[in-house]
Design a protein around this motif. Structure first.
Motif, mmCIF file in Angstrom:
data_model
loop_
_atom_site.group_PDB
_atom_site.id
_atom_site.type_symbol
_atom_site.label_atom_id
_atom_site.label_comp_id
_atom_site.label_asym_id
_atom_site.label_seq_id
_atom_site.Cartn_x
_atom_site.Cartn_y
_atom_site.Cartn_z
ATOM 1 N N SER A 1 0.820 -1.226 0.000
ATOM 2 C CA SER A 1 0.000 0.000 0.000
ATOM 3 C C SER A 1 0.853 1.275 0.000
ATOM 4 C CB SER A 1 -0.864 -0.016 1.244
ATOM 5 O OG SER A 1 -0.020 -0.178 2.373
ATOM 6 N N TYR A 2 2.148 1.151 -0.308
ATOM 7 C CA TYR A 2 3.141 2.246 -0.371
ATOM 8 C C TYR A 2 3.498 2.859 0.986
ATOM 9 C CZ TYR A 2 0.843 2.168 -4.957
ATOM 10 O OH TYR A 2 0.228 1.791 -6.093
ATOM 11 N N ALA A 3 2.469 3.217 1.812
ATOM 12 C CA ALA A 3 2.722 3.821 3.126
ATOM 13 C C ALA A 3 3.676 5.018 3.067
ATOM 14 C CB ALA A 3 3.244 2.760 4.103
ATOM 15 N N LEU A 4 3.393 5.959 2.182
ATOM 16 C CA LEU A 4 4.204 7.186 2.111
ATOM 17 C C LEU A 4 3.708 8.177 3.167
ATOM 18 C CD1 LEU A 4 4.189 7.556 -1.765
ATOM 19 C CD2 LEU A 4 6.111 6.811 -0.348
ATOM 20 N N PHE A 5 4.519 9.212 3.445
ATOM 21 C CA PHE A 5 4.058 10.255 4.363
ATOM 22 C C PHE A 5 3.241 11.259 3.552
ATOM 23 C CE2 PHE A 5 8.368 9.025 6.015
ATOM 24 C CZ PHE A 5 7.891 8.266 7.071
ATOM 25 N N GLY B 1 -0.997 6.425 -8.846
ATOM 26 C CA GLY B 1 -0.614 5.222 -8.098
ATOM 27 C C GLY B 1 0.776 4.737 -8.475
ATOM 28 N N GLY B 2 1.057 4.709 -9.777
ATOM 29 C CA GLY B 2 2.357 4.228 -10.254
ATOM 30 C C GLY B 2 3.492 5.141 -9.802
ATOM 31 N N ARG C 1 6.658 4.350 -7.181
ATOM 32 C CA ARG C 1 8.071 4.596 -7.457
ATOM 33 C C ARG C 1 8.732 5.433 -6.366
ATOM 34 N NH1 ARG C 1 8.136 6.910 -13.137
ATOM 35 N NH2 ARG C 1 5.859 6.993 -13.053
ATOM 36 N N VAL C 2 7.966 6.349 -5.741
ATOM 37 C CA VAL C 2 8.515 7.097 -4.595
ATOM 38 C C VAL C 2 8.841 6.117 -3.468
ATOM 39 C CG1 VAL C 2 8.065 8.870 -2.849
ATOM 40 C CG2 VAL C 2 7.200 9.191 -5.177
ATOM 41 N N ARG D 1 12.461 5.512 -1.866
ATOM 42 C CA ARG D 1 12.645 5.726 -0.425
ATOM 43 C C ARG D 1 13.323 4.521 0.235
ATOM 44 N NH1 ARG D 1 7.552 6.544 3.508
ATOM 45 N NH2 ARG D 1 7.221 4.406 2.825
ATOM 46 N N SER D 2 12.882 3.321 -0.128
ATOM 47 C CA SER D 2 13.484 2.180 0.580
ATOM 48 C C SER D 2 14.839 1.790 0.037
ATOM 49 C CB SER D 2 12.585 0.941 0.569
ATOM 50 O OG SER D 2 11.543 1.122 -0.253
#
Ligand SMILES: Nc1ncnc2c1ncn2[C@@H]1O[C@H](COP(=O)(O)OP(=O)(O)OP(=O)(O)O)[C@@H](O)[C@H]1O
Ligand SMILES: [Mg+2]
Length: 309
Positions: A82-86, A136-137, A141-142, A146-147
């Protein structure tokens, strides 16, 4: 051995979860968990990342039992399904975050490093966009940038390419693989996409309904599947009775020969671009055949043919 899962069980209820999962991952290896939706891939990954506690079993990393460690204590980075970005931060701050707080870099060097990874994932120019305004795509990619940026010992990726269009997905497959080799990161990828698994992995772990069906190299899994379930899930498969024994014949290993008196008839023709797929039948056996290139388009529906295996 770098990572080892020993007899991990995690059941949400009597039917759902994973049972007695054991496998090992070598340093620098690219391992893929492959299987249909609901087979337990995310559950397995979250146990390695420390986001879920197993009912029983152990996770050993670099010789240390880390089963009881919280995620922050593990040298592991995760790209979540689910990406879990800030959401309140822009793209650059999302990617810089780990570099500043985990790797303790200055704001300036973290931003410079983050820009490198944004370029790798094809998002140069988006650094000041709010993540909520991205597709979403692009968000996916962010999350990848990040990881990867913190160069973790172990990178876990849950369907990291699922939202990308076909050509970007192929490009990112190559980028990920190259980066993994260059940085020597050990990676565990979760996917239900067999092409992704075959093209990127050193080792594939095929799962179904909470169990492991087979572990092997992409070639092993494709050419020597140990069960019908594995062969049907990886690639396409025909099961043909040859001298009383059921054998696996891949569609690309069957040849169609134009033959007015042939036993087989083409019942379907599906043009896929690089290849054409045919369904042929002799009334008893129905087989899938795949022929690549322009030559492959030469046959027509309802034509009588013979086949060669
Ligand atoms: N928190 C939960 N509570 C109850 N059941 C759960 C929970 N999380 C997962 N499950 C069930 O456990 C099984 C395995 O789930 P998991 O998310 O690991 O599957 P998956 O292989 O990652 O599937 P997908 O490809 O759809 O992401 C599924 O049947 C799922 O419905
Ligand atoms: Mg999942």
């Amino acid at each position: 051995m770098f990572l080892e899962l020993r007899d991990i069980t995690k059941l949400y209820d009597k039917d759902n979860g994973i049972r007695n999962i054991s496998f090992s991952v070598e340093q620098g290896e690219f391992v893929t968990l492959l299987g249909p939706s609901g087979c337990g891939k995310t559950t397995t990954l979250n146990i390695i990342g420390g986001f879920l506690k197993p009912d029983s079993g152990k996770v050993i990393l670099d010789g240390q039992d880390i089963t009881g460690f919280v995620p922050e204590e593990r040298p592991v980075s995760t790209v979540f399904q689910s990406y879990a970005l800030f959401p309140h931060m822009n793209v650059l701050d999302n990617v810089s975050y780990g570099l500043r707080h985990l790797c303790r870099m200055s704001k300036k060097s973290a931003a410079e490093e983050a820009l490198k990874y944004l370029e790798i994932v094809g998002l140069s120019g988006y650094e000041h966009s709010q993540v909520g305004n991205l597709s979403g795509g692009q968000q996916q990619r962010v999350a990848l940038a990040r990881s990867m940026a913190t160069k973790p010992k172990l990178l876990l990726m849950d369907e990291p390419l699922s939202n990308l269009d076909a050509s970007l997905r192929i490009k990112m497959r190559l980028e990920l693989k190259n980066l993994q080799r260059k940085l020597g990161i050990t990676m565990i990828l979760v996917t239900h996409d067999q092409e992704e698994a075959l093209s990127m992995s050193d080792k594939i772990i095929v799962m179904e309904k909470g169990d492991i069906l087979q572990i092997g190299s992409p070639q092993d899994i494709y050419f020597s599947p140990q069960s019908r379930e594995v062969s049907s899930f990886i690639g396409r498969a025909n099961f043909v009775d040859i001298n009383g024994k059921t054998e696996l014949i891949r569609p690309e290993n069957i040849r169609i020969i134009p033959d007015e008196k042939g036993n087989y008839r083409i019942t379907d023709k599906i043009f896929m671009g690089a290849r054409t797929e045919y369904i042929v039948s002799d009334g008893k056996n129905t087989l899938e055949v795949e022929i690549s290139g322009v030559y492959g388009t030469a046959f027509e529906k309802d034509q009588s043919v013979s086949i060669e295996i």
